[in-house]
Design a protein around this motif. Structure first.
Motif, PDB file in Angstrom:
ATOM      1  N   SER A   1      -5.255  -4.256   0.750  1.00 54.84           N
ATOM      2  CA  SER A   1      -5.935  -3.368  -0.186  1.00 54.84           C
ATOM      3  C   SER A   1      -6.280  -2.047   0.489  1.00 54.84           C
ATOM      4  O   SER A   1      -6.208  -1.919   1.714  1.00 54.84           O
ATOM      5  CB  SER A   1      -7.212  -4.034  -0.712  1.00 54.84           C
ATOM      6  N   GLY A   2      -6.641  -1.080  -0.336  1.00 53.76           N
ATOM      7  CA  GLY A   2      -7.078   0.216   0.161  1.00 53.76           C
ATOM      8  C   GLY A   2      -6.066   0.897   1.052  1.00 53.76           C
ATOM      9  O   GLY A   2      -4.874   0.924   0.778  1.00 53.76           O
ATOM     10  N   HIS A   3      -6.565   1.440   2.153  1.00 51.08           N
ATOM     11  CA  HIS A   3      -5.727   2.208   3.081  1.00 51.08           C
ATOM     12  C   HIS A   3      -4.667   1.356   3.768  1.00 51.08           C
ATOM     13  O   HIS A   3      -3.663   1.881   4.245  1.00 51.08           O
ATOM     14  CB  HIS A   3      -6.604   2.898   4.127  1.00 51.08           C
ATOM     15  N   GLU A   4      -4.866   0.049   3.789  1.00 48.17           N
ATOM     16  CA  GLU A   4      -3.871  -0.845   4.391  1.00 48.17           C
ATOM     17  C   GLU A   4      -2.529  -0.768   3.656  1.00 48.17           C
ATOM     18  O   GLU A   4      -1.494  -1.065   4.223  1.00 48.17           O
ATOM     19  CB  GLU A   4      -4.346  -2.296   4.346  1.00 48.17           C
ATOM     20  N   LEU A   5      -2.572  -0.359   2.404  1.00 48.60           N
ATOM     21  CA  LEU A   5      -1.361  -0.335   1.589  1.00 48.60           C
ATOM     22  C   LEU A   5      -0.487   0.898   1.803  1.00 48.60           C
ATOM     23  O   LEU A   5       0.701   0.871   1.489  1.00 48.60           O
ATOM     24  CB  LEU A   5      -1.727  -0.411   0.107  1.00 48.60           C
ATOM     25  N   ALA A   6      -1.039   1.962   2.351  1.00 48.18           N
ATOM     26  CA  ALA A   6      -0.294   3.223   2.463  1.00 48.18           C
ATOM     27  C   ALA A   6       1.039   3.044   3.174  1.00 48.18           C
ATOM     28  O   ALA A   6       2.079   3.509   2.693  1.00 48.18           O
ATOM     29  CB  ALA A   6      -1.138   4.281   3.164  1.00 48.18           C
ATOM     30  N   SER A   7       1.053   2.371   4.295  1.00 47.22           N
ATOM     31  CA  SER A   7       2.310   2.195   5.032  1.00 47.22           C
ATOM     32  C   SER A   7       3.289   1.321   4.253  1.00 47.22           C
ATOM     33  O   SER A   7       4.509   1.527   4.316  1.00 47.22           O
ATOM     34  CB  SER A   7       2.060   1.611   6.425  1.00 47.22           C
ATOM     35  N   MET A   8       2.765   0.370   3.496  1.00 46.36           N
ATOM     36  CA  MET A   8       3.636  -0.479   2.684  1.00 46.36           C
ATOM     37  C   MET A   8       4.309   0.348   1.583  1.00 46.36           C
ATOM     38  O   MET A   8       5.501   0.208   1.335  1.00 46.36           O
ATOM     39  CB  MET A   8       2.847  -1.630   2.059  1.00 46.36           C
ATOM     40  N   TYR A   9       3.523   1.197   0.931  1.00 44.05           N
ATOM     41  CA  TYR A   9       4.089   2.046  -0.112  1.00 44.05           C
ATOM     42  C   TYR A   9       5.157   2.974   0.470  1.00 44.05           C
ATOM     43  O   TYR A   9       6.210   3.181  -0.123  1.00 44.05           O
ATOM     44  CB  TYR A   9       3.007   2.887  -0.788  1.00 44.05           C
ATOM     45  N   GLN A  10       4.876   3.550   1.628  1.00 46.05           N
ATOM     46  CA  GLN A  10       5.809   4.490   2.225  1.00 46.05           C
ATOM     47  C   GLN A  10       7.125   3.835   2.617  1.00 46.05           C
ATOM     48  O   GLN A  10       8.165   4.486   2.630  1.00 46.05           O
ATOM     49  CB  GLN A  10       5.159   5.178   3.426  1.00 46.05           C
ATOM     50  N   SER A  11       7.108   2.557   2.897  1.00 43.34           N
ATOM     51  CA  SER A  11       8.334   1.883   3.326  1.00 43.34           C
ATOM     52  C   SER A  11       9.044   1.148   2.178  1.00 43.34           C
ATOM     53  O   SER A  11      10.056   0.494   2.401  1.00 43.34           O
ATOM     54  CB  SER A  11       8.028   0.906   4.462  1.00 43.34           C
ATOM     55  N   SER A  12       8.541   1.282   0.956  1.00 39.97           N
ATOM     56  CA  SER A  12       9.158   0.574  -0.180  1.00 39.97           C
ATOM     57  C   SER A  12       9.903   1.550  -1.083  1.00 39.97           C
ATOM     58  O   SER A  12       9.644   2.749  -1.079  1.00 39.97           O
ATOM     59  CB  SER A  12       8.087  -0.170  -0.974  1.00 39.97           C
ATOM     60  N   ASP A  13      10.827   1.015  -1.856  1.00 36.77           N
ATOM     61  CA  ASP A  13      11.594   1.819  -2.797  1.00 36.77           C
ATOM     62  C   ASP A  13      10.980   1.830  -4.186  1.00 36.77           C
ATOM     63  O   ASP A  13      11.156   2.790  -4.935  1.00 36.77           O
ATOM     64  CB  ASP A  13      13.028   1.273  -2.922  1.00 36.77           C
ATOM     65  N   LEU A  14      10.287   0.762  -4.545  1.00 38.51           N
ATOM     66  CA  LEU A  14       9.729   0.668  -5.888  1.00 38.51           C
ATOM     67  C   LEU A  14       8.550  -0.283  -5.900  1.00 38.51           C
ATOM     68  O   LEU A  14       8.240  -0.923  -4.905  1.00 38.51           O
ATOM     69  CB  LEU A  14      10.789   0.240  -6.895  1.00 38.51           C
ATOM     70  N   ALA A  15       7.884  -0.343  -7.045  1.00 36.36           N
ATOM     71  CA  ALA A  15       6.726  -1.216  -7.211  1.00 36.36           C
ATOM     72  C   ALA A  15       7.003  -2.192  -8.349  1.00 36.36           C
ATOM     73  O   ALA A  15       7.739  -1.882  -9.280  1.00 36.36           O
ATOM     74  CB  ALA A  15       5.480  -0.387  -7.530  1.00 36.36           C
ATOM     75  N   VAL A  16       6.403  -3.349  -8.267  1.00 38.74           N
ATOM     76  CA  VAL A  16       6.592  -4.372  -9.286  1.00 38.74           C
ATOM     77  C   VAL A  16       5.246  -4.721  -9.894  1.00 38.74           C
ATOM     78  O   VAL A  16       4.330  -5.141  -9.200  1.00 38.74           O
ATOM     79  CB  VAL A  16       7.262  -5.636  -8.687  1.00 38.74           C
TER      80      VAL A  16
END
Length: 127
Positions: free
Chosen positions: A12-27
């Motif tokens: 959650s929160g700021h922990e997600l930023a790197s995950m978003y940056q390394s992904s192509d899309l969201a589900v």
């Protein structure tokens, strides 16, 4: 079986930023419910802020929003249909980039400041 390119993340929160940056899309593939039929979840706008096209469920408020703005894919709540879409996107990356461009186009109208301004404008027009 999620496949080699997918993983479930519990952060959650700021922990997600790197995950978003390394992904192509969201589900946002959640079984339809009475609440989901009319509510736009905050995750929708979070995904948009990271310019992540969204896979969601047809016939929900989020599905309608995604279809209206062409910022992702709205499909039946069906495992096979989801699997087929993911396979298709793996070999059609230009489809993802097209949705990213649409997110960039519509995002300014859906930022908190824009939404607050619209509320003020609507209220003033009622006076």
């Amino acid at each position: 079986d999620l496949g080699k390119n997918m993983q479930v993340v519990h952060k959650s929160g700021h922990e997600l930023a790197s995950m978003y940056q390394s992904s192509d899309l969201a589900v946002y593939f959640i079984e339809p419910s009475d609440f989901g039929g009319f509510a736009l979840g905050l995750k929708l706008f979070e995904y948009m802020s990271y310019e992540k096209p969204i896979i969601c469920v047809k016939g929900t408020a989020i599905g309608d929003f995604v279809e209206k703005h062409d910022i992702g894919w709205s499909i039946k709540y069906d495992r096979e249909e989801l699997h087929e879409l993911l396979e298709y996107l793996e070999f059609n990356k230009s489809e993802i980039e097209s949705k990213v461009n649409n997110i960039r186009r519509v995002m300014p109208d859906h930022m908190w400041r824009s939404r607050a301004h619209q509320v003020v404008t609507d209220l003033v027009s009622l006076s």
